[in-house]
Design a protein around this motif. Structure first.
Motif, PDB file in Angstrom:
ATOM      1  N   GLU A 148       0.840  -1.204   0.000  1.00 50.07           N
ATOM      2  CA  GLU A 148       0.000   0.000   0.000  1.00 50.07           C
ATOM      3  C   GLU A 148       0.870   1.247   0.000  1.00 50.07           C
ATOM      4  N   THR A 149       0.373   2.307  -0.620  1.00 47.76           N
ATOM      5  CA  THR A 149       1.117   3.566  -0.712  1.00 47.76           C
ATOM      6  C   THR A 149       0.310   4.765  -0.221  1.00 47.76           C
ATOM      7  N   ALA A 150      -0.915   4.525   0.217  1.00 45.17           N
ATOM      8  CA  ALA A 150      -1.746   5.636   0.690  1.00 45.17           C
ATOM      9  C   ALA A 150      -1.158   6.306   1.928  1.00 45.17           C
ATOM     10  N   SER A 151      -0.457   5.521   2.756  1.00 43.88           N
ATOM     11  CA  SER A 151       0.085   6.078   4.000  1.00 43.88           C
ATOM     12  C   SER A 151       1.285   6.988   3.763  1.00 43.88           C
ATOM     13  N   ILE A 152       1.738   7.087   2.514  1.00 48.14           N
ATOM     14  CA  ILE A 152       2.726   8.114   2.190  1.00 48.14           C
ATOM     15  C   ILE A 152       2.108   9.489   2.400  1.00 48.14           C
ATOM     16  N   PHE A 153       0.831   9.604   2.084  1.00 49.63           N
ATOM     17  CA  PHE A 153       0.172  10.901   2.034  1.00 49.63           C
ATOM     18  C   PHE A 153      -0.673  11.223   3.260  1.00 49.63           C
ATOM     19  N   ALA A 154      -1.375  10.254   3.791  1.00 59.57           N
ATOM     20  CA  ALA A 154      -2.238  10.492   4.943  1.00 59.57           C
ATOM     21  C   ALA A 154      -1.942   9.443   6.011  1.00 59.57           C
ATOM     22  N   THR A 155      -2.403   9.700   7.214  1.00 66.06           N
ATOM     23  CA  THR A 155      -2.159   8.764   8.303  1.00 66.06           C
ATOM     24  C   THR A 155      -3.352   7.827   8.482  1.00 66.06           C
ATOM     25  N   TYR A 156      -3.053   6.571   8.817  1.00 67.82           N
ATOM     26  CA  TYR A 156      -4.082   5.556   9.011  1.00 67.82           C
ATOM     27  C   TYR A 156      -3.844   4.863  10.344  1.00 67.82           C
ATOM     28  N   PRO A 157      -4.923   4.435  11.009  1.00 69.89           N
ATOM     29  CA  PRO A 157      -4.760   3.808  12.321  1.00 69.89           C
ATOM     30  C   PRO A 157      -4.139   2.427  12.227  1.00 69.89           C
ATOM     31  N   ALA A 158      -3.469   2.037  13.287  1.00 74.09           N
ATOM     32  CA  ALA A 158      -2.988   0.658  13.388  1.00 74.09           C
ATOM     33  C   ALA A 158      -4.188  -0.278  13.455  1.00 74.09           C
ATOM     34  N   ASP A 159      -3.977  -1.547  13.130  1.00 73.24           N
ATOM     35  CA  ASP A 159      -5.068  -2.515  13.041  1.00 73.24           C
ATOM     36  C   ASP A 159      -5.894  -2.618  14.317  1.00 73.24           C
TER      37      ASP A 159
ATOM     38  N   SER B  85       2.398   5.708  17.474  1.00 79.35           N
ATOM     39  CA  SER B  85       2.131   4.321  17.070  1.00 79.35           C
ATOM     40  C   SER B  85       0.664   4.039  16.781  1.00 79.35           C
ATOM     41  N   ASN B  86      -0.258   4.745  17.402  1.00 80.21           N
ATOM     42  CA  ASN B  86      -1.676   4.449  17.196  1.00 80.21           C
ATOM     43  C   ASN B  86      -2.187   4.889  15.827  1.00 80.21           C
ATOM     44  N   CYS B  87      -1.963   6.152  15.517  1.00 79.68           N
ATOM     45  CA  CYS B  87      -2.567   6.717  14.303  1.00 79.68           C
ATOM     46  C   CYS B  87      -1.584   7.475  13.419  1.00 79.68           C
TER      47      CYS B  87
ATOM     48  N   PRO C 175     -12.264   5.912  -2.892  1.00 81.63           N
ATOM     49  CA  PRO C 175     -12.975   6.318  -1.671  1.00 81.63           C
ATOM     50  C   PRO C 175     -12.542   5.589  -0.410  1.00 81.63           C
ATOM     51  N   GLU C 176     -11.787   4.504  -0.543  1.00 86.70           N
ATOM     52  CA  GLU C 176     -11.352   3.772   0.648  1.00 86.70           C
ATOM     53  C   GLU C 176     -10.466   4.626   1.548  1.00 86.70           C
ATOM     54  N   VAL C 177      -9.879   5.679   1.012  1.00 85.66           N
ATOM     55  CA  VAL C 177      -9.010   6.531   1.826  1.00 85.66           C
ATOM     56  C   VAL C 177      -9.798   7.240   2.925  1.00 85.66           C
ATOM     57  N   PHE C 178     -11.128   7.297   2.785  1.00 83.57           N
ATOM     58  CA  PHE C 178     -11.967   7.952   3.781  1.00 83.57           C
ATOM     59  C   PHE C 178     -12.653   6.962   4.718  1.00 83.57           C
ATOM     60  N   ARG C 179     -12.377   5.670   4.552  1.00 81.53           N
ATOM     61  CA  ARG C 179     -13.035   4.665   5.382  1.00 81.53           C
ATOM     62  C   ARG C 179     -12.122   4.181   6.484  1.00 81.53           C
ATOM     63  N   TRP C 180     -12.727   3.873   7.623  1.00 86.04           N
ATOM     64  CA  TRP C 180     -11.988   3.304   8.756  1.00 86.04           C
ATOM     65  C   TRP C 180     -12.098   1.788   8.642  1.00 86.04           C
ATOM     66  N   VAL C 181     -11.053   1.164   8.127  1.00 88.29           N
ATOM     67  CA  VAL C 181     -11.087  -0.279   7.879  1.00 88.29           C
ATOM     68  C   VAL C 181      -9.926  -0.935   8.610  1.00 88.29           C
ATOM     69  N   GLU C 182     -10.207  -2.003   9.346  1.00 89.26           N
ATOM     70  CA  GLU C 182      -9.159  -2.717  10.044  1.00 89.26           C
ATOM     71  C   GLU C 182      -8.273  -3.461   9.044  1.00 89.26           C
ATOM     72  N   GLY C 183      -7.009  -3.630   9.423  1.00 93.35           N
ATOM     73  CA  GLY C 183      -6.083  -4.370   8.586  1.00 93.35           C
ATOM     74  C   GLY C 183      -5.612  -3.625   7.367  1.00 93.35           C
ATOM     75  N   ARG C 184      -5.595  -2.296   7.435  1.00 94.63           N
ATOM     76  CA  ARG C 184      -5.238  -1.504   6.275  1.00 94.63           C
ATOM     77  C   ARG C 184      -3.766  -1.624   5.954  1.00 94.63           C
ATOM     78  N   GLY C 185      -2.933  -1.867   6.956  1.00 95.75           N
ATOM     79  CA  GLY C 185      -1.518  -1.975   6.650  1.00 95.75           C
ATOM     80  C   GLY C 185      -0.648  -1.249   7.649  1.00 95.75           C
ATOM     81  N   ARG C 186       0.080  -0.272   7.199  1.00 97.43           N
ATOM     82  CA  ARG C 186       1.205   0.298   7.937  1.00 97.43           C
ATOM     83  C   ARG C 186       0.796   1.132   9.147  1.00 97.43           C
ATOM     84  N   GLY C 187      -0.301   1.841   9.073  1.00 96.31           N
ATOM     85  CA  GLY C 187      -0.731   2.643  10.213  1.00 96.31           C
ATOM     86  C   GLY C 187      -0.210   4.056  10.206  1.00 96.31           C
ATOM     87  N   GLY C 188       0.312   4.521   9.097  1.00 95.44           N
ATOM     88  CA  GLY C 188       0.686   5.914   8.969  1.00 95.44           C
ATOM     89  C   GLY C 188       2.091   6.209   9.393  1.00 95.44           C
ATOM     90  N   ASP C 189       2.526   7.458   9.086  1.00 95.09           N
ATOM     91  CA  ASP C 189       3.875   7.914   9.419  1.00 95.09           C
ATOM     92  C   ASP C 189       3.799   9.339   9.918  1.00 95.09           C
TER      93      ASP C 189
END
Length: 246
Positions: A141-152, A207-209, A232-246
């Motif tokens: 996945e490469t979305a977390s380059i741009f926005a932050t995503y929560p850990a699983d 580490s969380n988000c 549109p998945e970039v706006f959804r809160w989905v478990e198991g997305r991957g890296r969890g942001g930077d």
């Protein structure tokens, strides 16, 4: 003399005298620099399979980018670069409420533009790393380059609380640093101290988000990824997305 006269006339014509326009341009430039450095550090880390960067280099780049942004616009707009900080300044009576939506829009726009610049800069690397598929989850996945995503493991409630606490610590600490009644920071070194503050928060609450601490930093690039092909998945809160942001 002719060249000097021409340059003087050019500077006079290009000089912006409207204070609000000057402040908006300062916010646009400082936020652009902040976000392009922050996102580029994540892109370098991820697309190189962490051979040319790691979590610490990402945190350090983001903190130093804050410092540079403050030096760029601190004397013009105050270098808010963050709607949360602009809101705090309004609540404490240090910033007019009517300017708040203007600053928030400018900061978000600058973040969106920065995301586009990073996408262009790392275009080949992103497509090579992702095997030609732009995804929000999975090992490539490469979305977390741009926005932050929560850990699983992070729930919506915990994620919300994480950002409230992290952003609250940032705002309260910056306000304390700015308060002239407190023990003063040597003049000119305030941006350095704020950068160290950001680094400490990232190193302890990331580490969380992913520790965005800035609504514009997340919303602008997230909107860019939605339009650029991640969907549109970039706006959804989905478990198991991957890296969890930077």
């Amino acid at each position: 003399m002719g060249t000097a006269s021409f340059l003087a006339r050019a500077r006079s014509l290009l000089r912006i005298r409207n204070q609000l326009v000057r402040e908006c341009l300062a916010e646009l430039l400082s936020t652009f620099v902040l976000i392009i450095i922050t996102l580029s550090s994540a892109a370098q880390k991820i697309t190189s399979f962490e051979t040319k960067g790691n979590l610490l280099t990402s945190y350090l780049a983001g903190a130093l980018a804050v410092m540079v942004g403050i030096y760029i616009a601190g004397g013009i707009s105050g270098a808010h670069m963050n709607p949360a900080f602009s809101l705090a300044m309004c609540l404490t009576g240090q910033f007019p409420w009517w300017k708040f939506p203007i600053f928030a829009v400018v900061q978000t726009l600058a973040s969106f533009i920065s995301a586009g610049a990073v996408y262009i800069l790392y275009y080949d690397a992103i497509w090579h790393y992702s095997n030609g598929t732009l995804t929000v989850s999975g090992p490539r996945e490469t979305a977390s380059i741009f926005a932050t995503y929560p850990a699983d493991y992070v729930s919506i409630g915990n994620g919300f609380l994480d950002q409230v606490i992290g952003t609250g610590v940032l705002i309260v600490s910056v306000m304390g640093i700015m308060d002239t009644r407190n023990k003063g920071v040597p003049k000119g070194l305030e941006p350095v101290v704020v950068a160290l503050l950001v680094l400490s928060i990232e190193s302890s609450m990331g580490s969380n988000c992913g520790c965005p601490l800035n609504p514009a930093r997340d919303i602008g690039p997230r909107l860019f990824t939605y339009l650029a092909g991640w969907g549109p998945e970039v706006f959804r809160w989905v478990e198991g997305r991957g890296r969890g942001g930077d």
